[in-house]
Design an enzyme around this catalytic site. Structure first.
Site, PDB file in Angstrom:
ATOM      1  N   VAL A  11      -2.534   6.554  -3.357  1.00 16.13           N
ATOM      2  CA  VAL A  11      -1.516   6.749  -2.833  1.00 16.13           C
ATOM      3  C   VAL A  11      -2.662   8.413  -2.818  1.00 16.13           C
ATOM      4  O   VAL A  11      -2.279   9.037  -1.669  1.00 16.13           O
ATOM      5  CB  VAL A  11      -0.760   7.463  -3.776  1.00 16.13           C
ATOM      6  CG1 VAL A  11       0.725   8.338  -3.325  1.00 16.13           C
ATOM      7  CG2 VAL A  11       0.517   6.109  -3.774  1.00 16.13           C
ATOM      8  N   LEU A 157       5.283   5.325   0.635  1.00 15.82           N
ATOM      9  CA  LEU A 157       4.765   4.401   0.927  1.00 15.82           C
ATOM     10  C   LEU A 157       4.360   3.113   1.352  1.00 15.82           C
ATOM     11  O   LEU A 157       4.377   2.725  -0.742  1.00 15.82           O
ATOM     12  CB  LEU A 157       2.492   5.113   1.784  1.00 15.82           C
ATOM     13  CG  LEU A 157       1.593   4.736   0.247  1.00 15.82           C
ATOM     14  CD1 LEU A 157       1.652   4.363  -0.250  1.00 15.82           C
ATOM     15  CD2 LEU A 157       1.023   5.692   0.917  1.00 15.82           C
ATOM     16  N   GLU A 159       1.394   0.370   0.130  1.00 20.93           N
ATOM     17  CA  GLU A 159       0.020  -0.724   0.820  1.00 20.93           C
ATOM     18  C   GLU A 159       0.150  -1.929   1.887  1.00 20.93           C
ATOM     19  O   GLU A 159       1.026  -2.791   2.253  1.00 20.93           O
ATOM     20  CB  GLU A 159      -0.312  -1.365  -0.871  1.00 20.93           C
ATOM     21  CG  GLU A 159      -0.597  -0.559  -1.395  1.00 20.93           C
ATOM     22  CD  GLU A 159      -1.012  -1.087  -2.409  1.00 20.93           C
ATOM     23  OE1 GLU A 159      -2.063  -2.566  -2.238  1.00 20.93           O
ATOM     24  OE2 GLU A 159      -1.150  -0.036  -3.682  1.00 20.93           O
ATOM     25  N   PHE A 253      13.403  -7.575   3.207  1.00 19.47           N
ATOM     26  CA  PHE A 253      13.033  -7.664   1.575  1.00 19.47           C
ATOM     27  C   PHE A 253      14.056  -9.006   1.434  1.00 19.47           C
ATOM     28  O   PHE A 253      14.480  -9.285   0.324  1.00 19.47           O
ATOM     29  CB  PHE A 253      13.317  -6.509   0.743  1.00 19.47           C
ATOM     30  CG  PHE A 253      12.375  -5.961   0.570  1.00 19.47           C
ATOM     31  CD1 PHE A 253      11.872  -5.778   0.265  1.00 19.47           C
ATOM     32  CD2 PHE A 253      12.086  -4.534   1.720  1.00 19.47           C
ATOM     33  CE1 PHE A 253       9.915  -4.854  -0.645  1.00 19.47           C
ATOM     34  CE2 PHE A 253      10.976  -4.046   1.856  1.00 19.47           C
ATOM     35  CZ  PHE A 253       9.764  -4.065   0.439  1.00 19.47           C
ATOM     36  N   LEU A 254      14.650  -9.961   1.996  1.00 23.39           N
ATOM     37  CA  LEU A 254      15.556 -11.091   2.236  1.00 23.39           C
ATOM     38  C   LEU A 254      14.368 -11.723   2.082  1.00 23.39           C
ATOM     39  O   LEU A 254      14.870 -13.393   2.809  1.00 23.39           O
ATOM     40  CB  LEU A 254      16.395 -11.312   2.404  1.00 23.39           C
ATOM     41  CG  LEU A 254      17.497 -10.466   2.170  1.00 23.39           C
ATOM     42  CD1 LEU A 254      18.584  -9.575   3.150  1.00 23.39           C
ATOM     43  CD2 LEU A 254      18.425 -10.088   1.141  1.00 23.39           C
ATOM     44  N   GLY A 257       9.862 -16.380  -2.098  1.00 22.95           N
ATOM     45  CA  GLY A 257       8.686 -16.950  -1.797  1.00 22.95           C
ATOM     46  C   GLY A 257       8.695 -16.795  -3.271  1.00 22.95           C
ATOM     47  O   GLY A 257       8.618 -17.165  -3.889  1.00 22.95           O
ATOM     48  N   CYS A 264       3.694  -1.556  -7.894  1.00 26.92           N
ATOM     49  CA  CYS A 264       4.738  -0.745  -8.360  1.00 26.92           C
ATOM     50  C   CYS A 264       5.897  -1.499  -8.667  1.00 26.92           C
ATOM     51  O   CYS A 264       6.822  -0.802  -9.945  1.00 26.92           O
ATOM     52  CB  CYS A 264       5.119  -0.415  -6.532  1.00 26.92           C
ATOM     53  SG  CYS A 264       4.220   1.302  -6.084  1.00 26.92           S
ATOM     54  N   LYS A 267       6.099  -2.491 -13.154  1.00 25.23           N
ATOM     55  CA  LYS A 267       6.281  -1.631 -13.032  1.00 25.23           C
ATOM     56  C   LYS A 267       7.121  -0.577 -13.261  1.00 25.23           C
ATOM     57  O   LYS A 267       7.651   0.235 -14.293  1.00 25.23           O
ATOM     58  CB  LYS A 267       4.634  -0.823 -12.905  1.00 25.23           C
ATOM     59  CG  LYS A 267       4.079   0.527 -12.345  1.00 25.23           C
ATOM     60  CD  LYS A 267       3.405   1.212 -12.322  1.00 25.23           C
ATOM     61  CE  LYS A 267       3.121   2.260 -10.920  1.00 25.23           C
ATOM     62  NZ  LYS A 267       3.867   2.981 -11.259  1.00 25.23           N
TER      63      LYS A 267
HETATM   64  P1  NAD Z   1      -4.315   4.528  -8.748  1.00 15.54           P
HETATM   65  O1  NAD Z   1      -4.588   3.454  -9.392  1.00 15.54           O
HETATM   66  O2  NAD Z   1      -4.410   3.282  -6.766  1.00 15.54           O
HETATM   67  O3  NAD Z   1      -4.956   5.504  -8.106  1.00 15.54           O
HETATM   68  C1  NAD Z   1      -5.131   6.496  -9.307  1.00 15.54           C
HETATM   69  C2  NAD Z   1      -6.157   7.449  -8.976  1.00 15.54           C
HETATM   70  O4  NAD Z   1      -5.917   8.710  -9.810  1.00 15.54           O
HETATM   71  C3  NAD Z   1      -7.514   6.634  -9.551  1.00 15.54           C
HETATM   72  O5  NAD Z   1      -9.230   6.406  -8.535  1.00 15.54           O
HETATM   73  C4  NAD Z   1      -7.797   7.410 -10.508  1.00 15.54           C
HETATM   74  O6  NAD Z   1      -9.459   7.791 -10.882  1.00 15.54           O
HETATM   75  C5  NAD Z   1      -7.386   8.827 -10.724  1.00 15.54           C
HETATM   76  N1  NAD Z   1      -7.194  10.175 -11.221  1.00 15.54           N
HETATM   77  C6  NAD Z   1      -6.482   9.691 -12.725  1.00 15.54           C
HETATM   78  N2  NAD Z   1      -6.465  10.708 -12.958  1.00 15.54           N
HETATM   79  C7  NAD Z   1      -7.396  11.656 -12.740  1.00 15.54           C
HETATM   80  C8  NAD Z   1      -7.890  13.324 -12.977  1.00 15.54           C
HETATM   81  N3  NAD Z   1      -7.506  13.753 -13.658  1.00 15.54           N
HETATM   82  N4  NAD Z   1      -8.554  13.436 -12.194  1.00 15.54           N
HETATM   83  C9  NAD Z   1      -9.201  12.553 -10.663  1.00 15.54           C
HETATM   84  N5  NAD Z   1      -9.063  11.520  -9.656  1.00 15.54           N
HETATM   85  C10 NAD Z   1      -7.439  11.141 -11.305  1.00 15.54           C
HETATM   86  O7  NAD Z   1      -3.145   4.755  -8.118  1.00 15.54           O
HETATM   87  P2  NAD Z   1      -2.003   4.436  -7.013  1.00 15.54           P
HETATM   88  O8  NAD Z   1      -1.906   3.238  -6.464  1.00 15.54           O
HETATM   89  O9  NAD Z   1      -2.478   5.328  -5.450  1.00 15.54           O
HETATM   90  O10 NAD Z   1      -0.718   4.859  -7.858  1.00 15.54           O
HETATM   91  C11 NAD Z   1      -0.679   6.378  -7.738  1.00 15.54           C
HETATM   92  C12 NAD Z   1       0.475   6.925  -8.341  1.00 15.54           C
HETATM   93  O11 NAD Z   1       1.512   6.915  -7.162  1.00 15.54           O
HETATM   94  C13 NAD Z   1       1.279   6.090  -9.372  1.00 15.54           C
HETATM   95  O12 NAD Z   1       2.731   6.374  -9.734  1.00 15.54           O
HETATM   96  C14 NAD Z   1       2.465   4.917  -8.643  1.00 15.54           C
HETATM   97  O13 NAD Z   1       3.294   4.781  -8.971  1.00 15.54           O
HETATM   98  C15 NAD Z   1       2.669   6.118  -7.223  1.00 15.54           C
HETATM   99  N6  NAD Z   1       3.237   5.016  -6.405  1.00 15.54           N
HETATM  100  C16 NAD Z   1       1.990   3.714  -5.842  1.00 15.54           C
HETATM  101  C17 NAD Z   1       2.716   3.327  -4.458  1.00 15.54           C
HETATM  102  C18 NAD Z   1       1.414   2.039  -3.400  1.00 15.54           C
HETATM  103  O14 NAD Z   1       1.457   1.295  -3.441  1.00 15.54           O
HETATM  104  N7  NAD Z   1      -0.336   1.587  -4.367  1.00 15.54           N
HETATM  105  C19 NAD Z   1       3.278   3.765  -3.995  1.00 15.54           C
HETATM  106  C20 NAD Z   1       3.752   4.881  -3.672  1.00 15.54           C
HETATM  107  C21 NAD Z   1       3.562   5.439  -5.004  1.00 15.54           C
END
Ligand code: NAD
Length: 424
Positions: A11, A157, A159, A253-254, A257, A264, A267
C-alpha cells in the site's frame, strides 16, 4: 503537494508512486536500508504489474524517493500518511503495534512543525484513529484540530491491479476530524476522477471493513453454492453468470474455487468479527464466512483423494502459489494450507509460480520448485491449479499428457474439454 508516506509495503509503495504519478512530490519512509536503496534505484521490492517502469521514471524525475529519515521526510511535507501493517494478532484481533510505534514517532517529529495533516491509510478498526490522535498529542504536546489535522483514508486497491486501482478508484473515502483536515486531503485527490465521500473518522474506518467483509461473504457464498452444484452436476460458473447479470448483485467476486486468501480478507473479516463480539454483537455471518473459507481450501485435497486414493508417495504438481494472479504475495495463500496437507499425507510436492516461488521456499524449503510449468508437471501423478495466472490459461490437454488427475482450484482451463474444478 509534498507528501510523506510511512510504509514501503504494497500500500505505501503503490499509493506513494500513485500520488507521485498524479503530480505530487512523495517521500516514502521505510525501515530497512537495503529495501530503501533498491527503491531509490527504481527497483520495487515487491512484484506489481507496471510498478517498476513507473517507479524508475518517478525516481529519475525526483518526484519520488525513499528514506529511513522520518523527520526529514515530514519536514518538507504538508501531509503524512500512515500505511504500515495491521496484521492479525493470535486471537484474530487487529495488532496495532506498528500503528502505535509510528504514531509516537510522528508525534516526536510534529513537535517542531507547523500545521500538518496526519492521514491513517492502514486498515484499522473503528476508534483506532482516535487512539492515534491521543498518542500523537501525548508525544508532541500539540492539539489535534488546532495544531495538526487528522484524516482516515481507507485504501481499496487490489494487489495485482494496485496501480490501476489507486489511480482509478471507484470512490475516495475521506474520514475527517474537522473540515480543515478534510479539505487538505480533498485537495490532494483533486486530480482523481472519482466520487469523494466525506465522513467521520469512525465511519471511514468501518466502510473499509464492511466492504471487505461483504466481498469475502460473496466468495464464501459462491463456494457453498459451488460445492452443492458440483454434487448435483450443475456448472456453477454458468449459475454464477446468471446470478451476476442481476445489476443488484454484479458478477464480481462470484467465482467459486479454493477460497480467499491474501493480506486483507482473512484478517479484516477476523478483526470485524472480534470487534462485533467485543461489542456484544453476534457475528454469526462473519464466523461462517471464515469457516466456509477455511474448509474450502482443503476441498481440493479431498477431491484429489477421491480420484486417486491415498496421495502417499505420489507426486502432486501445484501450478500457482500466490494467493491470486499478478502478485508475489503469499500471505494467507490457500496454497500454503494445501502444501501442508499434502505433505502431512506423505505426497511429494513440486510447484511452479511465475512470481511467488521464492516467498514460498522460505516457508517450505522441502518442496521442489520448478522453473516452468513443463518441469512442474514432469513425472507428476496429479496437478492442482491454485492461481489464475494468464500463462496457465494458455495450457492445453497435451501439456498435461501423462498426468492422471488435473483439478482446478481457479478456473483457467474451461477451453480444455473434460477439465474438472473443485466446484465444477
Ligand atoms: P506490508 O506489510 O506490505 O507493509 C507495511 C510496511 O510498513 C512494511 O514494509 C513495514 O516495514 C513498514 N513499517 C512498519 N512500521 C514502520 C515504521 N514505523 N516506519 C517505517 N515503516 C514501517 O502491508 P501492506 O500490504 O502494504 O498493508 C498496509 C496496510 O494497508 C494494512 O493495514 C493493510 O490492511 C492495508 N491494506 C492493504 C491492502 C493490500 O492489498 N495489501 C489493500 C488495502 C489496504
Amino acid at each position: 503537494m509534498t507528501i510523506c508516506m510511512i510504509g514501503t509495503g504494497y500500500v505505501g509503495l503503490c499509493s506513494g508512486v500513485g500520488f507521485a504519478a498524479k503530480g505530487h512530490r512523495v517521500t516514502c519512509v521505510g525501515r530497512k536500508k537495503a529495501k530503501i536503496d533498491l527503491i531509490n534505484k527504481g527497483v520495487p521490492p515487491i512484484y506489481e504489474a507496471g510498478l517498476e517502469e513507473l517507479l524508475k521514471r518517478l525516481v529519475a524525475d525526483r518526484s519520488f524517493s525513499a528514506t529511513d529519515d522520518l523527520a526529514a521526510a515530514m519536514q518538507d511535507a504538508e501531509a503524512t500518511f500512515i500505511a504500515v501493517g495491521t496484521p492479525s494478532g493470535e486471537d484474530g484481533r487487529i495488532d496495532l503495534a506498528e500503528i502505535e510505534t509510528t504514531s509516537r514517532q510522528i508525534g516526536a517529529v510534529l513537535k517542531g512543525l507547523d500545521y500538518h495533516v496526519i492521514v491513517v491509510k492502514s486498515t484499522v478498526v473503528p476508534g483506532t484513529s482516535e487512539k492515534v490522535i491521543q498518542l500523537i498529542e501525548a508525544s508532541s504536546g500539540k492539539k489535534a484540530g488546532r495544531d495538526f489535522g487528522v484524516c482516515m483514508n481507507p485504501e481499496f486497491l487490489r494487489e495485482g491491479k494496485a496501480l490501476d486501482d489507486f489511480l482509478r478508484p471507484d470512490r475516495i473515502v475521506i474520514g475527517e476530524l474537522d473540515k480543515r483536515s478534510g479539505d487538505v486531503l480533498a485537495g490532494l485527490y483533486a486530480g482523481f476522477n472519482a466520487p469523494i465521500l466525506r465522513t467521520s473518522l469512525r465511519t471511514a474506518e468501518m466502510i473499509k471493513y464492511a466492504s471487505n467483509s461483504l466481498l469475502a461473504t460473496k466468495i464464501s457464498f459462491s463456494n457453498e453454492i459451488g460445492n452443492l452444484c458440483k454434487k448435483l452436476g450443475i456448472d456453477t460458473y454458468e449459475v454464477m453468470k446468471g446470478v451476476g447479470l442481476d445489476h443488484r448483485i454484479s458478477p464480481k467476486f462470484l467465482e467459486p474455487g479454493v477460497g480467499f486468501g491474501g493480506s486483507c480478507f482473512p484478517k479484516d473479516v477476523s478483526a470485524l468479527k472480534s470487534l462485533a463480539e467485543d461489542s456484544g454483537c453476534d457475528a454469526r455471518l462473519l464466523t461462517s464466512v471464515l469457516d466456509v473459507n477455511k474448509r474450502q481450501r482443503l476441498e481440493i485435497v479431498r477431491l484429489l483423494e477421491s480420484k486417486m486414493g491415498s496421495v502417499k508417495g505420489r507426486t502432486v504438481a501445484l501450478l500457482g502459489l500466490a494467493f491470486k494472479a499478478g502478485t508475489d504475495d503469499i500471505r494467507e495463500a490457500p496454497a500454503l494450507d494445501i502444501i501442508r496437507a499434502l505433505q502431512e499425507k506423505g505426497a511429494r510436492v513440486q510447484a511452479y509460480d511465475p512470481q511467488a516461488a521464492e516467498n514460498v521456499r522460505a516457508v517450505f524449503p522441502d518442496v521442489t520448485y520448478a522453473k516452468n510449468v513443463r518441469d512442474a508437471l514432469a513425472g507428476a501423478d496429479a496437478c492442482l491449479i491454485l492461481t489464475e495466472w494468464d500463462e496457465f490459461r494458455a495450457l492445453g490437454a497435451k501439456d498435461f499428457y501423462g498426468v492422471k488427475v488435473v483439478i482446478e482450484g481457479r478456473r483457467v482451463l474451461s477451453h480444455v474439454p473434460g477439465t474438472e474444478g473443485v466446484c465444477w
